[in-house]
Design a protein around this motif. Sequence first.
Motif, mmCIF file in Angstrom:
data_model
loop_
_atom_site.group_PDB
_atom_site.id
_atom_site.type_symbol
_atom_site.label_atom_id
_atom_site.label_comp_id
_atom_site.label_asym_id
_atom_site.label_seq_id
_atom_site.Cartn_x
_atom_site.Cartn_y
_atom_site.Cartn_z
ATOM 1 N N ALA A 19 -12.210 3.847 -6.280
ATOM 2 C CA ALA A 19 -11.230 4.816 -6.798
ATOM 3 C C ALA A 19 -11.575 6.237 -6.373
ATOM 4 N N ALA A 20 -12.841 6.589 -6.428
ATOM 5 C CA ALA A 20 -13.249 7.961 -6.124
ATOM 6 C C ALA A 20 -13.062 8.326 -4.653
ATOM 7 N N VAL A 60 -4.427 -0.938 -4.734
ATOM 8 C CA VAL A 60 -2.972 -0.713 -4.689
ATOM 9 C C VAL A 60 -2.574 0.344 -5.722
ATOM 10 N N LEU A 61 -3.158 0.274 -6.908
ATOM 11 C CA LEU A 61 -2.862 1.266 -7.943
ATOM 12 C C LEU A 61 -3.239 2.675 -7.486
ATOM 13 N N VAL A 62 -4.408 2.814 -6.887
ATOM 14 C CA VAL A 62 -4.827 4.133 -6.392
ATOM 15 C C VAL A 62 -3.850 4.623 -5.325
ATOM 16 N N ASP A 63 -3.478 3.749 -4.396
ATOM 17 C CA ASP A 63 -2.502 4.135 -3.368
ATOM 18 C C ASP A 63 -1.193 4.582 -4.015
ATOM 19 N N PHE A 64 -0.725 3.811 -4.994
ATOM 20 C CA PHE A 64 0.523 4.140 -5.686
ATOM 21 C C PHE A 64 0.420 5.512 -6.352
ATOM 22 N N LEU A 65 -0.659 5.752 -7.069
ATOM 23 C CA LEU A 65 -0.826 7.028 -7.783
ATOM 24 C C LEU A 65 -0.919 8.210 -6.819
ATOM 25 N N VAL A 66 -1.644 8.029 -5.731
ATOM 26 C CA VAL A 66 -1.792 9.116 -4.755
ATOM 27 C C VAL A 66 -0.453 9.440 -4.092
ATOM 28 N N ILE A 67 0.277 8.413 -3.695
ATOM 29 C CA ILE A 67 1.556 8.621 -3.000
ATOM 30 C C ILE A 67 2.593 9.237 -3.941
ATOM 31 N N THR A 68 2.716 8.694 -5.152
ATOM 32 C CA THR A 68 3.722 9.213 -6.073
ATOM 33 C C THR A 68 3.353 10.598 -6.608
ATOM 34 N N ALA A 69 2.051 10.910 -6.676
ATOM 35 C CA ALA A 69 1.630 12.245 -7.112
ATOM 36 C C ALA A 69 2.057 13.319 -6.109
ATOM 37 N N SER A 73 8.150 8.501 -2.538
ATOM 38 C CA SER A 73 8.413 7.142 -2.992
ATOM 39 C C SER A 73 7.371 6.211 -2.381
ATOM 40 N N PHE A 74 6.732 5.424 -3.212
ATOM 41 C CA PHE A 74 5.708 4.494 -2.737
ATOM 42 C C PHE A 74 6.261 3.576 -1.652
ATOM 43 N N TRP A 75 7.448 3.007 -1.896
ATOM 44 C CA TRP A 75 8.008 2.006 -0.984
ATOM 45 C C TRP A 75 8.553 2.602 0.303
ATOM 46 N N GLN A 76 8.713 3.917 0.360
ATOM 47 C CA GLN A 76 9.225 4.544 1.584
ATOM 48 C C GLN A 76 8.154 5.327 2.328
ATOM 49 N N HIS A 77 6.921 5.246 1.866
ATOM 50 C CA HIS A 77 5.822 5.964 2.513
ATOM 51 C C HIS A 77 5.500 5.337 3.871
ATOM 52 N N TYR A 78 5.035 6.156 4.776
ATOM 53 C CA TYR A 78 4.668 5.759 6.135
ATOM 54 C C TYR A 78 3.732 4.544 6.153
#
Length: 195
Positions: A19-20, A60-69, A73-78
């Motif tokens: 996570a870090a 996946v949760l970390v990726d989701f939080l970083v992208i949405t922060a 949109s998580f699903w439209q990210h590169y």
Amino acid sequence: MTAHSRRALILVLLAVLLAATRVHHFAAVPDASWTVFFLGGFYLRDWTRWAFPALMALAVLVDFLVITAQGLSFWQHYCISPAYWCLIPAHLVLWGGGAWLQRRYRGVELRSLALAAASLMVSVAACHLIAQGSFYWISASVADASLAGWWKNYSDWLPAYLGVSGLYVGLAAAFHAAVAQTARLGAASTDTTRR
């Protein structure tokens, strides 16, 4: 400390490391995700059935939080495409490399170090093949995919992934050796006082 408590502590430490460092993939402190899965296979092989999915869910949760922060949109990210889900078998390869090493581990010795280096190199190269290859061939991010373009991309990035993983696993191996040495000295001291 029991074997169960030791594994639980290792799982927590690996989760914190993942996570870090995964929060900023290309920051000054490099992403340790690949190392986490390799070490997970080594230390948590008996817990694979649930520890591997738990660490994957955390990634996946970390990726989701970083992208949405970032307001995206998580699903439209590169980085998120059907190829993203290929990270599961890619990380499973790393886990398998660590588990393979653990089955052959006989203690802190030169042979174990050589096996660790070989296992890490093979599993990182295979993980990169799956992760990078799936992104290159499956995602819509590469306009004119070609075998030469894929190979250049694969070979350009492989040394960095090997280097980062090697650095983290090297630090973990040094810590492992120090703990093993301390345990050995403690056991020898206990034996001496019993006599």
